[in-house]
Design a protein around this motif. Structure first.
Motif: not given
Length: 264
Positions: A140, A142-143, A188, A191
């Motif tokens: 995963k 993230s931003s 942001q 997913n």
């Protein structure tokens, strides 16, 4: 599940056939459409694609959209706006996919239905980490991960078309580093995952920066990256202190790239 493959094209007569064939030769047997957006090319690119469409015997529909030259962001946006697929996959006209690219990514998406956006690696490479974060086979992202290391490569990504209704499209005022703010906005709000496998071959194996093509203009790339950071600050994705740190980090990367290019 239908996949729309969007290919912006400008003066790509030497590479566009290989690019399109890499989609036609995918092992994935689901529904695919190819949307080639001719961004005002003045070479033989348009004629080559027209001939490919005329001689196309596959079940994959190939569409050609012609427009005046406006840059890669305008071309990608034009293609995405007419896409009929539930998912959009991006590919550039001088790049190509591994034969199992879509099959492998769709397999992962079916096994992990919460994923909205999936990237992969290119040119036989894999990512080992983002700062102190170790990366495995499926990660995963993230931003904030993307602010530390940009692991999403345009010709490897596939994402739900519905994302566009929330995030919007590529910034058409950016001709360099245009994918940066677009992918960070997606991360942001959705997913986003990285499949740590090489599924694309980009730029004929040339270096990732400091060579021909859009990535060749290091100064303009840096301007684009700094503009992206200002927008992230305005969107309050980062605070002012983080903005200053990231600007300093970006400038250090820029200097490093210049040195590497000069020593090549």
């Amino acid at each position: 599940m239908k996949i729309s493959v969007v290919i912006p094209m400008y003066n790509s007569e030497k590479t566009i056939t290989t690019c399109i064939n890499s989609v036609l030769n995918q092992t994935f047997r689901g529904e695919i459409e190819i949307i080639v957006v001719n961004d005002g090319a003045n070479d033989n690119s348009k004629t080559i694609v027209e001939e490919l469409i005329l001689n196309n015997s596959s079940s994959i529909d190939i569409r050609l959209i012609n427009k005046v030259n406006g840059g890669v962001s305008t071309a990608r946006n034009a293609g995405m706006k007419v896409a009929d697929g539930d998912w959009i996959a991006l590919l550039d006209s001088d790049d190509e996919w591994s034969a199992n690219k879509l099959e492998r990514q769709i397999q992962v998406l079916k096994e992990n239905p919460a994923i909205d956006f999936l990237g992969a690696c290119r040119n036989g490479e894999k990512f080992s980490n983002i700062l102190w974060k170790k990366l495995g086979d499926l990660n995963k992202i993230s931003s904030r991960d993307l602010l530390a290391k940009f692991v999403f490569i345009v010709p490897t990504v596939i994402f739900k078309k519905e994302i566009l209704s929330t995030v919007g499209y590529f910034d058409e005022n950016l001709r360099f580093a245009e994918e940066g703010i677009f992918f960070i906005k997606i991360a942001q709000n959705y997913n986003c995952y990285l499949l740590n496998e090489s599924l694309a071959f980009t730029g004929g194996g040339k270096p990732h920066f400091g060579h021909s093509g859009l990535s060749g203009n290091l100064k303009e790339m840096e301007k684009g990256e700094l503009k992206n950071l200002r927008e992230l600050l305005n969107l309050k994705i980062i605070n002012y202190f983080e903005y200053l740190l990231l600007v300093a980090f970006s400038l250090l990367k820029y200097i490093r790239r210049i040195i590497i290019v000069k020593l090549r």
